[in-house]
Enzyme design. Sequence first.
Site: not given
Length: 125
Positions: A1-3, A71
Amino acid sequence: MPLIHISLRAGKPAVYRQAIFDSLYRAMRETLDVPEGDQFMTISEHDAANFRYGAAFGVARSDDLVYIQITVFDTRTPEQKKALFRRTAQLLGKSPGIRPEDVFVNVLEAAKENWSVGHGLAQFA
């Protein structure tokens, strides 16, 4: 779930910016086992007066510098992060043609319970 948040100097064409998205997504899929379709990325463009860098750490950067802040869950190993850095520089070098000296990556880690990806739910807590 990278941002992912990407910052660069203004003036690059849309195809250049899309190549950055595509290369980063591929690097994450290959090194962090990011699921297909997990593409949460933004690009911010800055005029010259609002974009600063230097030659710290012995790196000769240019106006083509790209800041990439990723992130992720706090579950990635140091080996995965090193592989991500290498693969990101390789792929951005191929498309859209960014020099490795101009690829600046920062990984921020957040516990799974700190994420809500919709509906006001803590999906990973």
